[in-house]
Design an enzyme around this catalytic site. Structure first.
Site, mmCIF file in Angstrom:
data_model
loop_
_atom_site.group_PDB
_atom_site.id
_atom_site.type_symbol
_atom_site.label_atom_id
_atom_site.label_comp_id
_atom_site.label_asym_id
_atom_site.label_seq_id
_atom_site.Cartn_x
_atom_site.Cartn_y
_atom_site.Cartn_z
ATOM 1 C CD GLU A 268 -1.796 -2.355 1.466
ATOM 2 O OE1 GLU A 268 -0.656 -2.603 1.918
ATOM 3 O OE2 GLU A 268 -2.668 -3.239 1.322
ATOM 4 C CG HIS B 260 -11.150 -6.172 6.584
ATOM 5 N ND1 HIS B 260 -10.361 -6.699 7.585
ATOM 6 C CD2 HIS B 260 -10.544 -6.502 5.420
ATOM 7 C CE1 HIS B 260 -9.325 -7.329 7.038
ATOM 8 N NE2 HIS B 260 -9.411 -7.229 5.729
#
Lengths: 324, 395, 335
Positions: free
Chosen positions: A60, A129
């Site tokens: 990321e 999440h």
């Protein structure tokens, strides 16, 4: 008119932007061959080729950092972070690099990039999440933050974000991907920084964004049965946010509730409430009330998550409180 | 040649708005009795202050010369604000009206400030009130904790013809009157009150009064006898001699009782001291003096502070009964109606002519419960019905 | 320390025994050295605000790379980036004005020493965050590849950045996508206040090898070797050969930042500094090639005159206005 899903509207916007401008590139984890974990980028690889549509490794920090460098070198990258939670790994590239480049380099140019961040709970995805972290980015000068709730805005804000010369955080709500709406065939771009009145009303204003819009509309229906006509404003952009539209509505209804799925404490609602308490003080005929998630991580079990997510009952209660 | 300050001019100090009561936060400078250049001796009245309760003549705390007046007549300033520069020594706030807690008090808590002047109103309500000239003190709030909302102000503006110059004359009110308004609004808003009512047969009482007044000496009124009855009731029921103070009770040892006096500036409640233990003739003298002071606007802060209960009497105007509003921080008020002549069945069921008075006790439920209220009222009524007890000075 | 092998030396001198190329490199190094010495003095005098990190002793690397890079190539630099900026073509006056916080600085006085950038020169910015330039260079290389500019992206980083996660991610991604990227490690042995030997266990070349990226480790104080090697690597990259790693062993003469007394460092480490210092080394080689001391002295005078003029121009330049800066956080509408 045609029926379109939110996820398809995002996809269509990406496709149209890539067709219109060869400098638009898309990359992220599993977005090319697999079409993205939620299908937002489906078909782009086939349509625009492996040069412009790329699967990345699970990196990321480098995905977003590379977007910064690419944007400085003539591309308009759109990158996806699979879940908004994972953006924590990429914060340097967003906060220290993308957000500051224009200012720090004396306005020599900006960083035209879009970081797509799916947020939101309701699907038992658990604490890592499901988070709504948009306030982090709205706090950083140099970033723009948009959060479409409607299918039309999913298209319009994606196009606007890609066209924008500055870095834009595009927050998508996972629970909205499957949403269907009838939309015109020729969807326009939506100006960043403009709110819309999702439901007009005279007695109180609910300011909201993202999936919480639909919860707020449900609350407005409930309250209408009690003779209370609530105006619901869909912010659409969080940074910059449409201060004038909120003030205008408050000046008519004199009561304000700010509702979002994100944690209430230190959230977007806190900023809106504080600002309206300042510039809208003399319009207030009741306390400004916020509705957001409690100050705890997003829980996993269904019953726990149901307790966690702000529902229409809580929003209606907040309206009743400001009307009391 | 214009005068100039002498080189050896004495140092000037501030003469400040004195604190004339525990709950006083600001005062109206009603009148200057001295002007720049005046030399005054200690004790000379230099200015008059109107507070939310009374007008006070403020005396010079020492000798000195007034150099400059900083606050003009009619201005309202917070306590401690310099009102003039002078050569004397400044004020020390008057502590005369500090509460006198008895042994029962759980702690020396200050008197409640929540019943003070602060108006709870939304910003919009305040804006509308300002634009339409509505005094928020006179508006009852319909929101939580009595919060005044825009609709309350608009309703008040509609029902207040004075607010509209086309419909009538707007009458400016004195600070004292507005203070009374604030007090009753706050009381209605903040005190969870309830009422108990009963009648008392006052035939014997009227006869005793006739006899006492025939003897000569100070003229004793029915009201004095009611005051005395209340004082005696407090002696027998000390549990009622309490007020509410921020999650505590303050219990008084002295049986002070307030007496509502009507004047052109509104209602005033001078407090009569330890009425239960005061001989009736002394009480008659004190009450007459207090009433006169109230009507003449001469009540001092110490005259109106203290006591848990007051008596309001409309009997002389023929009203059958009244339900009075408690005067904060007191916890009760007794309303007295007119003496009525009516037939009641006697022991055999035959009509008997009686003289009766209706007593209405308004009580603060934070201090009273229904039983306590009924017992206090009973004690008052029994004292009135057996009036010779009023001649006693101890329980 | 790698050996200065004869092949490298001969390649550097290949094609000419004429001193012109080396003279140009020497002049660039001298400009960087004297500029940083001036900044050190201005910093001590309070004329340079904030804090500055000097690359004295490391000028050969920036100079060698600068000599082989083209305008279309891009670089991402570090907090120790004055040399990179000047060697990539940032104009000396606007450089001084930036570091001295002036409106006319290349970044309008908003970034200062740690954020000198010049998009027109392909200088994507010095960086206050260790390692942050790597993914930026990777992205810039991606843009060169997608846009087919023929350009190469170069990232400079110190050995202190070896332990940053983005190095590993960036090596991997650039190898995966065969990006036109050159990773230049200026290995001066120090990670801020600590010896890198106590911070990182894997030699960079081995690390590069693990990603299948060709790597070379060279003498970072010999400007000819650097220019020669970098020229070769850039040429390979430009031809589509994918990323390369170039590790230049050098020495940090000054502290981590100006004002750092380096008490953690053994003074003996810098005892033989003159033998390894890239400037005397280039000067003696020029002497061998027949350049007179008088010419070098004239060069010195010329460089100092430029720096004096730049210093004076910066002193005279206006200070930045707050309102204009505040209005420039986002691209103005219509721009």
């Amino acid at each position: 008119m045609a029926e379109l899903r939110y996820v398809r509207a995002l996809n269509q916007a990406l496709s149209d932007a890539m067709a219109a401008d060869p400098s638009v590139v898309v990359f992220g984890e599993d977005i090319a061959a697999a079409g993205g974990p939620f299908g937002v980028t489906r078909g782009l690889l086939e349509a625009y080729g492996a040069d412009r549509v790329r699967d990345t490794p699970i990196s990321e920090a480098t995905i977003v950092g590379a977007a910064v460098g690419a944007a400085m070198t003539g591309l308009k990258p759109v990158v996806e972070i699979m879940f908004m939670d994972f953006v924590a790994i990429a914060m340097d590239a967003i906060v220290n690099q993308a957000a500051k480049a224009r200012f720090m380099f004396g306005g020599q140019g900006s960083v035209p990039m879009v970081v797509r961040l799916p947020h939101g709970g309701g699907v038992s995805a658990g604490p890592q999440h499901s988070q709504c972290l948009e306030a982090w980015f709205a706090h950083i000068p140099g970033l723009k933050v948009v959060c479409p709730a409607s299918v039309a805005d999913a298209y319009g804000l994606m196009r606007a974000a890609i066209d924008d010369p500055d870095p834009v955080i595009l927050v998508e709500n996972k629970a909205l991907y499957a949403r269907k709406e009838d939309v015109p065939d020729d969807l326009p771009a939506v100006e960043i920084g403009k709110a819309r009145i999702a439901r007009p009303g005279r007695d109180a204003t609910i300011v909201t964004y993202g999936a919480a819009l639909y919860t707020a509309l449900e609350a407005a229906d409930t309250l209408a049965g009690e003779g209370v006509e609530v105006e619901v404003i869909d912010l659409r952009s969080l940074q910059p946010w449409d201060e004038a539209a909120v003030l205008e509505s408050l000046s008519r209804t004199h009561r304000l509730v700010v509702a979002h799925e994100a944690v209430e404490a230190f959230g977007v609602g806190a900023e809106i409430a504080a600002r309206m308490a300042d510039i809208g003080f003399d319009e207030l005929d009741g306390p400004i009330v916020r509705v957001g998630a409690p100050f705890m991580p997003v829980p996993f079990a269904k019953t726990l998550e149901q307790g966690y997510l702000p529902d229409a009952g809580r929003i209606a209660d907040a309206v009743r409180k400001t009307l009391a | 040649m214009p005068s100039s300050p002498a080189n050896n001019a004495p140092a000037l100090t501030d003469l400040v708005m004195p604190k004339l009561g525990l709950t006083m936060t600001e005062g109206v400078l009603a009148e200057w009795k001295a002007k720049p250049g005046d030399s005054v001796s200690a004790g000379t009245v230099i200015f008059v202050v109107e507070t939310d309760k009374i007008a006070n003549e403020v005396e010079a705390p020492s000798a000195g010369t007034i150099a400059e007046i900083l606050v003009q007549t009619g201005e309202t300033v917070p306590v401690g604000t310099p009102v003039a520069r002078w050569t004397g020594k400044g004020f020390i706030a008057d502590e005369a009206d500090a509460p006198r807690p008895a042994v029962e008090a759980p702690k020396p808590a200050p008197l409640p400030a929540s019943t003070g002047d602060r108006v709870r109103a939304t910003p919009l309500a305040r804006r509308i009130a300002k634009a339409q000239g509505v005094d928020l003190h006179a508006v009852a709030g319909s929101g939580p904790d009595g919060r005044i909302k825009a609709a309350d102000v608009e309703a008040a503006a509609k029902t207040a013809p004075a607010a509209s110059p086309t419909e009538g004359e707007r009458i400016a009110l004195s600070a004292k009157y507005l203070a009374m308004v604030r007090r009753v609004v706050a009381a209605k808003r903040d005190i969870p009150d309830f009422q108990v009512v009963r009648t008392a047969d006052v035939g014997a009482l009227l006869e005793l009064r006739r006899q006492l007044n025939a003897v000569g000496g100070p003229k004793v009124s029915v009201n004095d006898m009611v005051l005395k009855a209340v004082g005696r009731a407090l002696l027998s029921l000390p549990r009622a001699n309490r007020i509410w103070a921020e999650d505590a009770h303050i219990a008084f040892a002295a049986t002070d009782v307030g007496m509502v006096v009507n004047s052109e500036d509104g209602l005033f409640i001078p407090i009569l001291r330890d009425v239960g233990r005061l001989p009736l003739d002394r009480l008659a003298v004190d009450s007459a003096a207090a009433a006169a002071k109230a009507r003449e606007g001469r009540l001092a802060a110490g005259d109106i502070t203290g006591g848990a209960i007051s008596v309001s009497n409309l009997g002389m105007f023929g009203a059958k009964a009244l339900t009075p509003i408690i005067s904060p921080p007191q916890s009760a008020i007794l309303g007295i109606g007119a003496v009525e002549r009516l037939f009641r069945p006697d022991a055999e069921g035959k009509p008997a002519l009686r003289q009766e008075m209706t007593l209405t006790l308004s009580c603060d439920h934070r201090v009273y419960d229904g039983v306590l209220a009924a017992r206090l009222l009973q004690a008052v009524a029994e004292a009135l019905e057996a009036p010779h007890s009023l001649l006693l000075t101890e329980g | 320390m790698p050996s200065n092998n004869a092949t490298s030396r001969s390649r550097a001198a290949k094609g000419s025994n004429k001193p012109e190329a080396l003279l140009a490199l020497y002049r660039q190094m001298l400009l960087i050295r004297r500029t940083e010495e001036r900044l050190s003095q201005l910093f001590a005098d309070g004329e340079v605000p904030g804090f500055i990190h000097l690359s004295i002793g490391q000028e050969a690397i920036a100079t060698g790379l600068g000599a082989v890079l083209e305008r279309r190539d891009t670089i991402a630099s570090t907090h120790r980036g004055h040399g990179h900026a000047l060697a990539k073509g940032v104009e000396l006056n606007s450089f001084f004005q930036e570091v001295m916080g002036r409106e006319t600085g290349v970044c309008k006085g908003r970034g200062g020493s740690m954020h000198v950038a010049d998009m027109s020169a392909g200088m994507l910015g010095a960086n206050g965050i260790v390692g942050a330039g790597m993914p930026i260079a990777v992205g810039s290389a991606l843009a060169h590849q997608v846009r087919k500019t023929g350009g190469v992206a170069v990232v400079f980083f110190g050995d202190g950045a070896l332990a940053e996660g983005v190095l590993h991610e960036s090596l991997n991604l650039s190898a995966l996508w065969e990006l036109p990227a050159l990773f230049v490690c200026e290995n001066n042995g120090w990670s801020e206040f600590s010896p890198t030997s106590k911070q990182f266990v894997a030699p960079l070349a081995k690390l590069a090898d693990a990603f299948g990226i060709p790597a070379e480790t060279i003498d970072g104080n010999d400007v000819e070797i650097i220019a020669d090697t970098a020229g070769r690597l850039i040429s390979e990259i430009r031809k589509g050969g994918g990323p390369r790693v170039l590790e230049c062993i050098t020495q940090r003469v000054r502290g981590h930042y100006e004002g750092d007394a380096q008490k953690y460092r053994d003074p003996a480490e810098l005892k033989d500094r003159d033998k390894i210092d890239p400037l005397p080394r280039a000067a003696s080689r020029l002497s061998v090639l027949g350049v007179s001391d008088a010419l070098l002295a004239a060069l010195e005078t010329e460089v100092m005159a430029e720096i004096d003029a730049a210093t004076e121009a910066a002193r005279a330049a206006p200070l930045p206005g707050f309102a204009a800066a505040q209005a420039d956080v986002y691209t103005p509408a219509g721009a």
